[in-house]
Each structure stands twice: as C-alpha cells, then as structure tokens.
Enzyme design. Structure first.
Site, PDB file in Angstrom:
ATOM      1  N   GLU A  71       0.837  -1.212   0.000  1.00  9.28           N
ATOM      2  CA  GLU A  71       0.000   0.000   0.000  1.00  9.28           C
ATOM      3  C   GLU A  71       0.863   1.249   0.000  1.00  9.28           C
ATOM      4  O   GLU A  71       2.061   1.214   0.298  1.00  9.28           O
ATOM      5  CB  GLU A  71      -0.965   0.012   1.192  1.00  9.28           C
ATOM      6  CG  GLU A  71      -0.296   0.284   2.521  1.00  9.28           C
ATOM      7  CD  GLU A  71      -1.294   0.266   3.678  1.00  9.28           C
ATOM      8  OE1 GLU A  71      -2.364  -0.357   3.566  1.00  9.28           O
ATOM      9  OE2 GLU A  71      -0.977   0.879   4.714  1.00  9.28           O
ATOM     10  N   ARG A  74      -9.918  -8.412  18.699  1.00  5.03           N
ATOM     11  CA  ARG A  74      -9.646  -8.927  20.049  1.00  5.03           C
ATOM     12  C   ARG A  74      -9.352  -7.763  20.977  1.00  5.03           C
ATOM     13  O   ARG A  74      -9.318  -6.621  20.546  1.00  5.03           O
ATOM     14  CB  ARG A  74      -8.465  -9.904  20.012  1.00  5.03           C
ATOM     15  CG  ARG A  74      -7.356  -9.559  19.016  1.00  5.03           C
ATOM     16  CD  ARG A  74      -6.359  -8.601  19.521  1.00  5.03           C
ATOM     17  NE  ARG A  74      -5.313  -8.323  18.531  1.00  5.03           N
ATOM     18  CZ  ARG A  74      -4.467  -7.313  18.621  1.00  5.03           C
ATOM     19  NH1 ARG A  74      -4.572  -6.458  19.619  1.00  5.03           N
ATOM     20  NH2 ARG A  74      -3.539  -7.105  17.714  1.00  5.03           N
ATOM     21  N   HIS A 103       7.326  -0.363  13.636  1.00  9.23           N
ATOM     22  CA  HIS A 103       5.879  -0.608  13.559  1.00  9.23           C
ATOM     23  C   HIS A 103       5.330  -1.271  14.808  1.00  9.23           C
ATOM     24  O   HIS A 103       4.246  -1.836  14.802  1.00  9.23           O
ATOM     25  CB  HIS A 103       5.547  -1.440  12.313  1.00  9.23           C
ATOM     26  CG  HIS A 103       5.969  -0.764  11.063  1.00  9.23           C
ATOM     27  ND1 HIS A 103       5.290   0.308  10.533  1.00  9.23           N
ATOM     28  CD2 HIS A 103       7.043  -0.964  10.263  1.00  9.23           C
ATOM     29  CE1 HIS A 103       5.918   0.722   9.436  1.00  9.23           C
ATOM     30  NE2 HIS A 103       6.984  -0.020   9.256  1.00  9.23           N
TER      31      HIS A 103
END
Lengths: 498, 164, 498, 164
Positions: C200, C294, C235
């Site tokens: 992306e 979650r 990240h």
C-alpha cells in the site's frame, strides 16, 4: 509556585506528598529520625535531613529541628502531612514567622478548630448540629461523674486536642469513669502535650461520615462530598469509602451535610483541604463532631471518585492561587474503598507487630491504588503508628469495588510481621458489609458473630509439604529450571508409596 | 525424605520423594495415610508455586509461618531423629506469668512486688506504636516477681509480672 | 455467567484477564509452556495446565492442546488475550464446535476482518475511507514491482494476516523490493502461518489513531473513543494515549472516526471488543487500516478515561448479555498515557534483552496503573515477545498525565536485563511530545535529533562509590542499623585525607 | 580501602574510610583529587541509599551496571593489585568478527564459507522475542569462518561469521 518543599512527616504520607511534589516539578525535602534513615521517603525524596532520635518527641515533633532543616535546605514551604505537627497552631505560626509557608490553614483557624470543645461551640454558632454533651474540658472525677449522670451513660471521653482515637475512652459504668479519665488524660498528654478531656453523649449505632472541604485564601469554599469511615476499631478507622452506602440511597444527604460542613469551615475562615467529621444516626440525623484541619489519611478515596488531586490543590492554595473549581464542577464517578494495612496481629487482639518485613508482594492492575511506605527488608519501627500502607480500590459500582478490593487483598502478601490483611479479606466478604449496614460498632459485632477462616486438610497438606520442603531445601534442592519430562516421571513412585 | 509436621494440636508424618520438580508425598496422621503428587517450584526466596493436579497454590514460608490461600498456618517441621527434643511444654503449677504481648515500652507499673491483686486488676501498661495496652491479672493472687520498670523497653514474650 | 474460564495466553495479558475473572468470581485456568512454569500467571491462576515446550508453535499456538486443557478442567469459555490464537478463526470455530465459548467475535467476523485485504474491501463497501493501495496479496517480485511503480514509492509491505508490525516492511527503493518481500513473507509465514503480503501507499507523517468499539450479540454496537498510538518503533507501538492530542483540539474528529469504525464493525456483524485502526494525515483526513478482532494491548488507557472494564464487558457479551451501556452513557474524563516496558536495549538499537530480572521495584500511588507479567527473580524467556509490563498513568489533564508518568518511571527500577524505561524518561520529557505533535515517524526523528542523558561528575562519583562499596561489601560491611553519632564522627577524617 | 574504577574511557582512583555508615572518600582522576563525604545505607540487596549532604540518591548495583537518577553506568571496579590483569583488549588485525547481538535463534544463513561479500550484504538472520535482525557485513571481504547453522540457537556475543 514553590521551588522546594519540606515534608514534615514520615511513612506512607511522606511518600504520597513527595510523589505529588515530583509531579509538580517541585524539589522535595524529607526529614528522618534514627529509625527512618532507610525509609522509603528518604530513598525517594530529592533531599533528606536528619532531625533526631527515634522517639517522635525528639524528632518529628521538634518544631525547632524541622524549621532548621527547612532553612538549611532553603525550602520555601512545609507540608505537615497528618498527625505529628499537622494540627499544631504554634508550628503553623512559627513557620509563617520564619517566612516559610505552612501548607495548611491559618494558625488562627487551627486554634479555633483544634480543640473539639471550641470547635463545637463554633459549629453550633454557625448553625451546624452537634452531639449533646458538655463543651468544657473536665479535670477531676467528681465533675466527670456529675456530667456523665446528667447526659446519661454510655458516655465518651475524648481528648480535646485529639484525633485518631488517641486519648479516647468509652465508659458504660460509673465505676469505670475515674480510671478511664486518668488513662485518657495521660494518653492525651503524651500524644498531644495537652491532657484536656471532655465528655459527650454516645450516639447508638452511629455511622461515622465525614465531608471533605476545600477552600482558598480568597474566600472560595467548596466540598468534595463524603467519606464513610464507620468501620473502626479502638476508634481507629480501618475501612473508608466514597460514596457512603447511605448516600447511594439518599443522595440529598450529601448536599445537606456538605452545606453544614461549609458553614463550619466558613465560620472558621478556613482555607486548605479540611475534613468535617459527623455522626449519622439511623434516622439520618447528623451531628458535627470535629474538623480535621489537614489532609486526611483516607483522602485517596475522594481523589479516586472525584478525579481531583488533593495534595496538588493544597499546594496551589498555599501558593495563593484561586480555586479554579466551582461546586458544580465537582462530580462523583464510581465507588472507592480504602483498607488501612496495619502492622498488627488480629489473632492476638490486634496487638502491634513491629519488625522486619521479610517478604512483600504488592497488588496492582486495574483500579488498584496503593499508597505504601514500606519495601521488602524494611524494619517497621515500634516508635510510630502501625500504618504500613493504604489499599484503595476504585470500580464503577460499590459491589465491583468490593470484589476488586478482595482481588487485590488476595494478591497482597506481607511476610515477617503480622498484618490485618487476612482480616480485610473476611470483612469485605461479609454480607452485612456488602449490604452497607455500617455503624461504628460494626467491627466489634463482626468479631463476635464470625469465626476465622477454616481450611481443608487438602490445604493443610499443601502447606505442610511446602514447610517440610523449605526446611530441607538445602538437601533436596528444587531445580531452578523445569525439566520437561519430570512432570510425567514421578507417576510410578506414587504406586511405590501406596 | 521424612519429617514430622506439627500444626495446632495435630501431628502429621510426611514422607516424600522428588523427581525434577515433581514431588510424591504420603501424609499420614494417626495411622491413616493419604498419598498426593504435586509439582513444586520455588519462584522467590521462601515462595513456592505448587501445582496439585491443575490446582495452583502460592505458598509463602517464613520460619514457622506458612501463608497460602489467604490463610496463615504456624507449622513446626521436625526431623524424626530430633522429634523427642521438641516435646517440651510449660508445666502448669500455681504460678502465672504475665508476659509482654509485643515489643514496646513500659509506660506505667500499677503494682508493687508482694502486693495482692484482684482478678482483672491492672498490673502494667505497655505502649508500642502509640497504642497502650494494660496487662490485667488473669486471676487473684500475689505479685511474687516484678520485672517491669516504667520507662524500660520490653521484647515480645518477656515476663513482666509473676503471680502466685 | 461462566463458572470457569481458560486463559489461552501468557505474560501480562494473562495476568490482566485472571484479575478480571477473579473480580467476577469466575475460576481461572492458566496454560503454560516449559518456559512459563514459574510465571506470574501460573502463580495467580486458580488452575494451571501444561501445554508443551517453550516455542509457541508447540504450546500457545497448539489448538488441540489448548482445547484439551479446557476440557480437562471443565472450562466453559476461553479468553484468547491478544496475539497467539486470538485472531485465529479456525480456533474460534474449534472452540464453538467443542461447546466451549470463544470470548471474542464470531469465527465469521474474524475471517471477514482477519485478512487486511478483505477488511479493506469490506470497509470501502461500508463507506469508510481507506488508504490508496492494492487489496490483492502479491506473490512474485515482478507483480510487486508493477504495483509499487503504479502507486509510487515509498510503499509499505504488510502481512495480510499480520499485526504488531510482524511481516511489515517499508520500501523506499525498487531495488530493495524483492528482498523485503522475501523477508516479510517468511516472517509472516512464521508468525501467522500465512505468507500473504500486500502493498500500500505510505501516508507521510501520519498519526496512528484507533477507535475502540464494543458490540453485543444482539446487534448493539457503540464506540469508546480513540487511542493515539503514533509512537512506534519498527511498527511496534511504544506509547499510547487517550484522548489523542488532535482530538483535544478537534473534538468532532472523535465522532467522525467513531462513526466510520461503527460502519466497519456493523458491516462485519461484529460483537465483543474490537479496534479499528486508522491513519490520520496532517489535514486530519483519516484512512481505515485494519480491525483488530480482540482485546487490544493498550486497552488500559481507554479503561482509565472511560471508567469501563473492557475485560468484564467482553465476558458479559460472550455470556450473551445485552450491553447496558448506550453511546450517550460513554464519557471521557482526564487523560491517560501508557508506556510499554520492553526487555530491550535502547543503547544497542533496541535489541531484545531476555534473561533474569534480578531487581524489581514497581511504581504505585495516585493515578498509576501497572499491568505487569513479571516479578523479582523471573527469567524473561527469549521465546516470546519482549513486553514485560504496561505502565498506564491517568491524570486530570494531558500535561499532568505526562508529569505523573515521568514520576512513575522514576520510581520504576528493573535490574539484570536491559529495558526501555530510561528511554521513556527522555521521550515523555520531550517538548515535541508535550506539544502533541505526534506521527508514526516521531521516534526515529527523536532518536536522530536528541542525545542520551548526560551526567555530572558528582553523579559519577556517587555511582563509583556505590560500585566500589558493593564490590568490597563483604569486608567493609555496612551496618544494618544506623549509629546516631557516626553521622558526625567521620568529619575529622575528611581533614586527614585532604 | 582503595579501588580503581573504570567507566567509559575514564579511570578513577577511589580511596575511602568508613565510620558507621559515614563514608569519606577521595576520588582522584589524572592526578586531580576531589574529597567527598556521604552516608551509605544498603536498603535492599544491591540497593544503596546514599546521602551526600542533604542530597538523596538511590543507587542500584548489579555486577557492572550501576543505575541512579535515571541513568545507567557500566563501571568496572578493580583491586589495584589486580589492575594490570584487566588491561587486555582486542588487537585489531584485518579480521572482522560478526557476533550475535543477543541470545536467540539463527533462522537463516545467507552466505557460505569462502564466499566473498559486499559491504552491507546480509550474512545471517537471528531471531529472538519474535524480532528478526539481519547481521550485515561491516565491510567487503571473504568469509573465512562460518559458525552459524540455521535452526541453531546462539548466545549474545557468540561469533557467527569471521570475515577477512
């Protein structure tokens, strides 16, 4: 704002104030006696000054040495914590005289509220209800008898300068009056250098509920709601909570008592954080008892529920700032319960249990706040009050706060000295407590109607195995690292032994 | 390994074998024995994680005091060979010793040696952690020994007054 | 409500869930590998079951063993925590098939959101903005090059099944594309058993802001506001906060992003707690990235600010209860900041630092919440992610929360392994951070524009004296108890030595 | 008591005398000495509360690592008599050893023994705590020794590849 502040106290409250100062980027100065050289407060403070031998009369109560320490470190203000010099008007005056800001009310306010007898006169004049009784200090037994007969037994003897149950005695029978008077007076003398004692009517099955007030030096005065402190032993608070269960049922009572508290504080020209204590009877009539002119031990439950920082507010007020907060800005969210962890032995009539804290595991996680003054290896001195730490748990509702407190108590482990931790486990699991049917006699009732926790033989076996293992550890060493298959290996031996 | 374990009035005999951190033990009391298998891991000094089947126990041991599941046990572990030695107890004669319940300071002595006292009469006042405790006479009698002096400090269990 | 729940996880999140279960009076079952026999979770749980060797592929990722453990202990439900099996649709399915409630969304929702490519298609269809890019997984280098050229460098390679930065690579130059694709794919394969990777466009200087959603099994769906998670390294999130500084300035953004998140969750028929992650550019345009199906690592900041208990809500939802909470009931009070304490060495490019935790002092006191999975003496295994604990501090305002965090970090001491504690001390004291000018490149910028803390010779002397003292301790013993006069005695020697 | 203390490039000589918990020390560096007096109390194992004047420091010592005031120092304490022994260092020849930066698992070996490599070329990929780190060649050269096998675990500082 101040650049440096001296904390004229010890234990958990010294740590609490040091934390608050650090969060305001104000340098902190601790003071310490011989017993406290290695205390958590000394370890955490930016600076620490020795003020004398262990007995507080030679250290923490020595106005001259505290002031010397402040001058030596160029502290601009002194936070007195609670107890010790916190409600000593002469100390407050001495600070101001030497150009050091006393973080508390004016010496004048302390004088007008410091003696309970004077405080009750002031309250009555201000229009706050008070407990029937006699406001003059009594000295000799004869006078005491006369008064007690007048208002009728049971009566309560209280130190005029007192607090925290010191110099306090309940007297049910006339023949006990003289001895109780002697003890109360001498204890008061020892604790507060003021032996004055007065007598009042004992309200039956009362709740002890107090209102937190907050005022600045510009006449702004608000209240932060109540704390229910009915769970007491020997007139020493043990569990405190906010909101009070009775206020959950009757919210308007908070505002009525808040208004009464503001009348008293206003009449005394009060600024700083302060607390008006009331008795509340079963018909929700309330009677002003006294005003504590300092930060309260149990302030954390108010902080948790209102989201305010009382220590910071004290400092801002002392620095002359105006309260940014108006009464309508104060909101109460959820429910908080505080347990006072004492070094005492519930199995031996709660005898003090000073000594070395060999093991310590402290609780944490969601909703748990611990204000502790100890660490593993710390030797709890016998010279001071037995409060080790305050466990305050917050949750969305009172039942949730109770279960969270029980969870935290389960995680909390203190070894080497006796504490009342296990006792809290029993109290908070009690159905009467959960129902909120509280009164100042609750704990005595509880002790008479309940038995200590029992246990199964299974649990005893586990304890016995651990004890035996520990005793023989040197020889039968426990491997530091798990061996995968050992888990299955031993199965056979079971047969062998059967 | 074999040890005798005393708790309250009870006396258990413990026999166990170790494999890795698996411990197989037989606990017998008054003849009847129960076998049990546990996994023992010392996780901190004096702190043991014990698994019995799936059940998890955290057990803390400091000298005689064993804490687990919110309970405290006072347990004596005795090597069978030395067992007899530990059988000693206080022979109860007419005498009554009043001991200090805690380490602290003696603030007031209310009786003199030789004095006769009523049951419940105050004898000595001990203070620790700002808490005063009045030691009372458990029965009427005469003070035959007085080891307490006002202002002196005392240790827990120290004999202050002996009555007869 | 369930009587017993198995926690299919380890470390701090297992402890968090066990605490939540205890507060609901639900029995807890921990599972453990060889590396975790002595873990805090095993110590705290009511029951613990062994599930295999240290590598997670042989223990915590073994569906069969987890289910066996649940059956063996008669657990009625399984809480997966985060990571491991928490976003594994087959596991969720397997639970339901064996009559055990999976505490999470439906397997179907996980499938529809588990792959980022599928999730982005779903989001676009639902009308939530997404980042320009290609939604099909790319396999060979040629295709990757074609796509990358199309949308232009820099591009981001992401594991379709990924999370937490695993299998993620930034690629600035075409020549690095192939190698990066190989690494990302193999890392994804290793971490998620799914090597799918997609490409992306890289949004420049974006904020990473996520929205917490909460839905029940009856179609009720609300959001609990945002968490700003822009501070990342490799990240991996490092600091998270609520509210986001940008929302403090533009409150309407919370509602716009909340609405977008609810669109995505609604389209997926989502129930349980879940999190929609967005990139927000400097003009406050936001792009949906993915949905984590979650409980999120950083859920504590939301709990502190909203006063809600997400674990308890998960359990109530899983038990089929209706959300009592409506959107208008959700309020945000104050500000909370979480620091993720990792076992890593900031001085050596944040290399993992497993090993024995020799010393530990944990912070506490007002506004401090610590979710820790470690204890003194614990050996941090090299087999799992390096998160030791999460320090979350709440205060009335963001500046106060920052100063409180700094206070807590100052109290926090971990010895024996390297951690990023000191690094947090530097980040939180940074003026750019205080100004709230955050973006996902913040930490790299910070590292390049700042230097490690310096120190005075005075401090070095103190450190040197302590080190020398410690080294020679056996001989020159330090007395356990203070000697009053020693404080004055040594003065003379000073002369002697001069 | 006298010790040599090495920190970073610096070498300090420390001489001190103890009275109770008062410590009077002279720290000298390159001839210049500064005298200082502190109160040292060990409060926990390896944890010292140090007062210098009123200033309070908490100092934690574990082996070479000394933590105080949010900083970590790596300090070597050497007994003067043994000082010379510790002077050893690595003689830098043409060789370059690539060592594992952390304990972990070798997931991939990208070169073979004897291969010539470019500067910055990937050699070995090590993984610990789910973090992969590719060891790159610090300079161009030839692989003269390869101690790394995929799947093997490694300790911090272990030599994986030797270049020449």
């Amino acid at each position: 704002m101040f650049r440096k502040v001296l904390v004229a106290n010890r234990g958990e409250i010294a740590v609490r104030v040091i934390r608050g100062l650090r969060e305001m980027e104000i340098a902190s100065v601790a003071v310490y006696s011989d017993a406290d050289r290695g205390s958590l407060a000394v370890r955490m403070a930016d600076e620490a000054v020795y003020v004398g031998p262990a007995p507080s009369t030679e250290s923490y109560l020595r106005v001259d040495r505290i002031l010397d320490a402040a001058r030596a470190t160029n502290a601009e203000a002194i936070h007195p914590g609670y107890g010790f010099l916190s409600e000593n008007a002469d100390f407050a005056q001495a600070c101001e005289d030497s150009g050091i800001t006393f973080i508390g009310p004016s010496a004048d306010s302390i004088r007008r509220l410091g003696s309970k007898t004077a405080a009750r006169q002031l309250a009555r004049a201000a229009g706050a209800p008070i407990v029937p009784g006699v406001e003059e200090a009594v000295s000799d037994g004869a006078e005491a008898r006369r008064i007690a007969r007048e208002i009728g037994f049971p009566v309560l003897l209280k130190a005029a300068a007192g607090g925290g149950g010191k110099g306090m005695r309940r007297v049910d029978r006339e023949e006990d009056l003289e001895g109780a008077l002697r003890d109360a007076s001498s204890e008061a003398e020892r604790s507060f250098k003021n032996g004055e004692v007065y007598i009042e009517k004992l309200v039956v099955r009362p709740r002890h509920i107090e209102i937190q007030v907050l005022g600045d030096r510009h006449g702004n005065l608000i209240h932060l709601g109540e704390r229910e402190c009915s769970l007491q032993r020997r007139h020493q608070k043990v569990v405190e909570e906010c909101p009070s269960p009775v206020m959950l049922a009757y919210p308007e009572l908070r505002h009525a008592m808040g208004a009464a508290a503001l009348k008293v504080a206003g009449a005394a020209g009060y600024y700083n954080a302060g607390t008006c204590e009331f008795l509340v009877d079963e018909d929700r009539n309330f009677y002003f008892l006294e005003m504590n002119t300092r930060l309260q031990v149990e302030h954390p439950v108010t902080e948790l529920v209102t989201g305010l920082d009382l220590v910071r507010l004290q400092l801002e007020i002392a620095a002359g700032q105006r309260l940014a907060l108006r009464q309508e800005d104060v909101t109460w969210r959820g429910s908080a319960i505080e347990c006072r962890i004492y070094a005492e032995d519930p199995d031996r009539n709660f005898m003090p249990s000073p000594g070395k804290l060999v093991q310590l595991r402290e609780p944490s996680g969601p909703g748990v706040r611990l204000d502790s003054g100890v660490y593993p290896g710390w030797v709890v001195p016998m010279d001071y009050d037995p409060l080790l730490a305050k466990l305050a748990c917050w949750a969305e509702s009172r039942p949730a706060a109770i279960r969270r407190s029980l969870r935290a108590i389960g995680e909390y482990a203190i070894g080497g000295i006796h504490t009342n931790l296990e006792f809290f486990g029993r109290i908070l699991a009690d159905s009467e407590f959960e129902a909120g049917r509280l009164h100042t006699g609750f704990i005595d009732d509880f002790l008479s109607r309940t038995a200590p926790l029992g246990h199964s033989d299974d649990l005893l076996d586990v304890a016995a195995i651990a004890a035996a293992f520990h005793a023989t550890q040197e020889r039968a060493a426990v491997p530091a690292v798990a061996s995968t298959d050992s888990r299955w290996r031993a199965a056979g031996m079971l047969e062998l032994l059967r | 390994m074999k040890r005798i374990v005393r708790y309250g009035g009870r006396e258990l005999t413990l026999e166990w074998a170790v494999a890795g951190e698996q411990v197989v033990a037989v606990v017998s009391e008054e003849g009847a024995g129960r076998a049990t298998e546990v996994s023992v891991r010392q996780v901190e000094p004096g702190v043991y994680s014990i698994l019995r089947g799936a059940r998890s126990y955290e057990v803390r041991v400091i000298e005689r005091v064993v804490q687990t599941a919110g309970r405290a046990f006072e347990i004596d572990v005795i090597d069978p060979r030395a067992a007899s030695a530990r059988r000693a107890g206080f022979g109860k004669d007419g005498r009554q010793e009043i001991t200090a319940p805690m380490p602290g300071k003696i603030v007031r002595v209310l009786v003199e040696e030789g004095a006769t006292v009523e049951e419940g009469q105050g004898l000595v006042v001990v203070e620790a952690m700002k808490m005063q405790n009045e030691m009372k006479a458990p029965k009427a009698g005469r003070v035959i020994a007085l080891a307490a002096r006002a202002g002196a400090s005392c240790t827990a269990g120290q004999v202050l007054v002996t009555l007869e």
